[in-house]
Design a protein around this motif. Structure first.
Motif, short mmCIF file in Angstrom:
data_model
loop_
_atom_site.label_atom_id
_atom_site.label_comp_id
_atom_site.label_asym_id
_atom_site.label_seq_id
_atom_site.Cartn_x
_atom_site.Cartn_y
_atom_site.Cartn_z
N ILE A 128 -63.03 -106.64 25.11
CA ILE A 128 -61.68 -107.01 24.64
C ILE A 128 -61.22 -108.28 25.35
CG2 ILE A 128 -59.27 -106.30 24.64
CD1 ILE A 128 -60.31 -103.44 24.32
N GLY A 129 -61.38 -108.32 26.67
CA GLY A 129 -60.97 -109.51 27.41
C GLY A 129 -61.74 -110.73 26.96
N ALA A 130 -63.05 -110.56 26.78
CA ALA A 130 -63.89 -111.70 26.41
C ALA A 130 -63.49 -112.25 25.05
CB ALA A 130 -65.36 -111.27 26.40
N GLY A 189 -56.12 -112.17 27.87
CA GLY A 189 -57.27 -111.28 27.68
C GLY A 189 -57.16 -110.07 28.58
N GLY A 190 -56.83 -110.30 29.85
CA GLY A 190 -56.69 -109.19 30.78
C GLY A 190 -55.57 -108.26 30.37
N ILE A 191 -54.45 -108.84 29.93
CA ILE A 191 -53.29 -108.00 29.57
C ILE A 191 -53.60 -107.16 28.33
CG2 ILE A 191 -50.92 -108.09 28.72
CD1 ILE A 191 -50.61 -110.59 30.61
N SER A 230 -58.73 -101.68 33.87
CA SER A 230 -59.00 -102.33 32.58
C SER A 230 -58.57 -103.79 32.60
CB SER A 230 -58.26 -101.62 31.45
OG SER A 230 -58.39 -100.26 31.54
N PHE A 231 -57.44 -104.06 33.27
CA PHE A 231 -56.97 -105.44 33.35
C PHE A 231 -58.04 -106.32 33.99
CE2 PHE A 231 -54.93 -108.75 35.94
CZ PHE A 231 -54.30 -109.48 34.94
N PHE A 232 -58.56 -105.88 35.16
CA PHE A 232 -59.55 -106.71 35.83
C PHE A 232 -60.86 -106.76 35.05
CE2 PHE A 232 -56.72 -106.20 39.49
CZ PHE A 232 -56.66 -107.53 39.88
#
Lengths: 348, 297
Positions: free
Chosen positions: A67-69, A109-111, A224-226
């Motif tokens: 998801i972040g990527a 992305g992190g959020i 998950s954020f990190f």
């Protein structure tokens, strides 16, 4: 200022200056591995927060990384890059012309990963141990399957290619250092203590007045954020992402780092992230043809991963605590070590 | 949808459900006794198909000899996995055992890539199973009749062993209370080995029939069927053999029906099983036929 803090700041400055020197002296390939090590520090620490501090056995890391990527990649790509990528099906119009600098894109992305992590965690945190593991693994697979199928949003199985490689040593290790400091202060805080109380005994923690659900959810969301941040860094290091990258293999690599370093240890995770990343590269020769002088072993692709799985098995079977167990290398522990071993050695 | 295609889907669903059921029994038996998800079970299943492949192509055995050899060797392989990966961790925290299980699964997969090679291989299907039966206008492959039949037969034999024999009684005793069973003079290690043997034999049976139905062998082929069979075991209530079979049929059938009625969702097929899993875990974590166990403080 306390003496300890002075030493801490000194250490951080030392690390930063070593990294700066490396940044200017290393070649492209070595820099890439150094960056990868920094990213694995972030990823390892985030999984360590969920698995080691809060004792929630999660196997869904790859999903949050994905998801972040994807989020960050879609935000940093220019309209032209998007057009050349989405040739099978055009991208959804509301994303077509968005272009952000790397840092905000990474944070978003992190959020997004954190929000999704919280949404996913809210129902499944009622489960425990192995059920939780399977459910998180399930969610990460669901995310991957969705990303493979939403052609107009993620470009499906083709993935996103030609991302600008923003990730450099400043970003990867800068964020790694911030994460390390964050994890140390989180663990000292009342939240961190509550996490560890839950890990040791849920029922006892609850009867001491710790809100189980709130703290578990918090640990999962921060983790998950990190993971999302790590995914964003990875995407902009590799330059290419596709759903296959975020298979269970990715979670396995991060889990390997956490287990080898010692589940629950911050410094252990950092050391093992660096060691594992470098040795994964150094052992690449195992996949190729090996010339022993007297005989030549034909190249067997996959030999490297066999070695790593055996290593994981050996650690779990014979050395369950990993490198550090739950201990840390701190200024205090080094001082104690110095007093115990080196001074004694000097006297005798 | 014509009756013909519907019947074909129905028979495919039954066959896939049987395969899931056979693998799920292995998960459920091991979980019942050790409270452990045997992550390597899907890979044991994968190994059985490769044993058939090499028995037929390399050692030129007739197919039925190859099947028997594969079933026995896979059973032995299951015992070996338990010895190496789980036995020394019997009293360790759950998280260690689980990591060991994941590690074992991963090791088998990677060894398979090194030994068998990553390129897909074709399962040697015996002529006999390759035929198609015609009932009026409905054409159904022979394998679709055999697979549920053999599954039911295996289930009957298994239930007989578990419920009527002394070994079965010992197995039930161990799963109920490990320490008390040991005090009653039951050799717990032997019983656990027997459980792994039986689970792996069923996985091999499932593997062989999987090969007949989907003859494409790759080292990672055990991953998805393994996870889905585990989901089937959870749906039925983990620890319950009949539940595993019910869950297997339910999952196999609904997966095929999803593809049959909503062809546009085909890409989401693998996610579908996980969605079911999460829904079941949230509504009734003990599964359809499982018993509720409260945690003791």
């Amino acid at each position: 200022m306390k003496k300890e803090n002075k030493i801490r700041i000194g250490l951080i400055i030392l690390v930063i200056s070593i990294l700066t020197i490396l940044n200017f002296t290393l070649g492209n390939y070595q820099l890439r591995i150094l960056n990868l090590a920094g990213i694995y520090v972030v990823l390892g620490l985030s999984l360590n927060l969920i698995n080691g501090f809060a004792g929630l056995f999660s196997l869904g890391h790859a999903g949050f990384m994905a998801i972040g990527a994807y989020t960050s990649a879609l935000l940093t790509m220019s309209a032209a890059q998007k057009q050349s990528n989405f040739f099978v099906k055009p991208i959804v119009p509301w994303l077509a012309n968005v272009e952000l600098p790397f840092l905000p894109a990474m944070l978003i992305g992190g959020i997004v990963a954190a929000i999704l992590g919280a949404l996913i965690a809210a129902p499944i945190l009622r489960l425990r141990d192995d059920y939780l593991a399977i459910a998180t693994l399930g969610f990460s697979e669901i995310i991957r399957v969705i990303f493979t199928n939403t052609m107009s949003l993620t470009n499906g199985a083709l993935g996103l290619k030609g991302l600008t490689r923003y990730t450099n040593v400043q970003y990867s290790w800068g964020i790694a250092i911030i994460t390390i400091i964050f994890m140390f202060s989180l663990r000292r805080s009342s939240y961190g203590k509550a996490f560890m109380a839950i890990r040791e005994d849920e029922v006892a923690a609850e009867s001491m007045g710790i809100a189980l659900f709130k703290h578990k959810l918090l640990a999962f969301t921060i983790g998950s954020f990190f993971a999302g941040i790590g995914g964003a860094l990875l995407a902009h290091l590799m330059g290419t992402i596709d759903p296959l990258m975020f298979r269970f293999l990715m979670t396995f690599n991060v889990l390997l780092i956490v287990v080898l370093g010692g589940i629950g240890s911050i410094t252990g995770t950092v050391i093992s992230a660096v060691v594992v990343t470098f040795s994964m590269e150094a052992l690449r020769f195992l996949d190729g043809t090996i010339n022993l002088g007297f005989m030549v072993i034909e190249s067997v692709p996959g030999m490297r991963m066999v070695l790593f799985s055996i290593l994981l098995m050996l650690v779990v079977l014979f050395y369950q605590n990993g490198l550090m167990g739950r201990d840390e290398i701190t200024i205090e522990s080094m001082r104690r070590f110095y007093r115990k071993n080196i001074k004694k050695g000097a006297k005798s | 949808m014509s009756l013909n295609t519907f019947m074909q889907h129905l028979s495919n669903g039954l066959a896939l459900g049987s395969l899931y059921a056979l693998i799920a029994i292995g998960y459920t038996m091991v979980y019942g006794i050790l409270r452990l998800i045997n992550f390597a079970h899907g890979d044991i299943f994968m190994v059985s198909t490769y044993i058939v492949f090499y028995s037929v192509t390399l050692f030129l055995m007739p197919w039925w000899v190859a099947f028997v050899v594969a079933i026995l060797l896979t059973g032995a392989f299951g015992i070996l996995v338990e010895r190496l990966a789980y036995r020394s961790l019997r009293n360790s925290p759950k998280i260690s055992v689980m990591i060991s299980a994941i590690g074992a699964s991963y090791l088998i997969q990677n060894l398979a890539i090194v030994i068998f090679g990553g390129r897909p291989k074709a399962f040697p299907i015996p002529e006999f199973f390759n035929k198609v039966v015609y009932i009026n206008t409905i054409s159904i492959p022979v394998a679709n009749f055999f697979i549920p039949g053999i599954t039911i037969a295996a289930l009957v034999i298994l239930l007989y062993i578990v419920n009527k024999t002394k070994t079965g009684m010992a197995m039930r005793a161990v799963s109920r209370d490990y320490e008390a069973a040991r005090l009653m003079g039951i050799n717990v290690d032997t019983i656990i080995s027997i459980t792994f043997f039986m689970g792996s034999v069923l996985a091999a049976l499932g593997g062989i029939m999987w090969g007949i139905k989907y003859p494409n062998l790759i080292p990672l082929m055990g991953l998805m069927p393994g996870l889905k069979a585990f989901i089937a075991a959870v749906i039925g209530g983990i620890g319950n053999i009949k539940g595993a079979v019910v869950g297997g049929f339910l999952l196999g059938m609904s997966e095929i029906m999803l593809i049959a009625f909503l062809p546009s969702m085909t890409g989401y097929r693998d996610a579908f099983a996980f969605v079911i899993l999460i829904v079941i875990l949230l509504i009734k974590p003990s599964g359809l036929l499982g018993e509720n166990l409260a945690e003791k403080v």
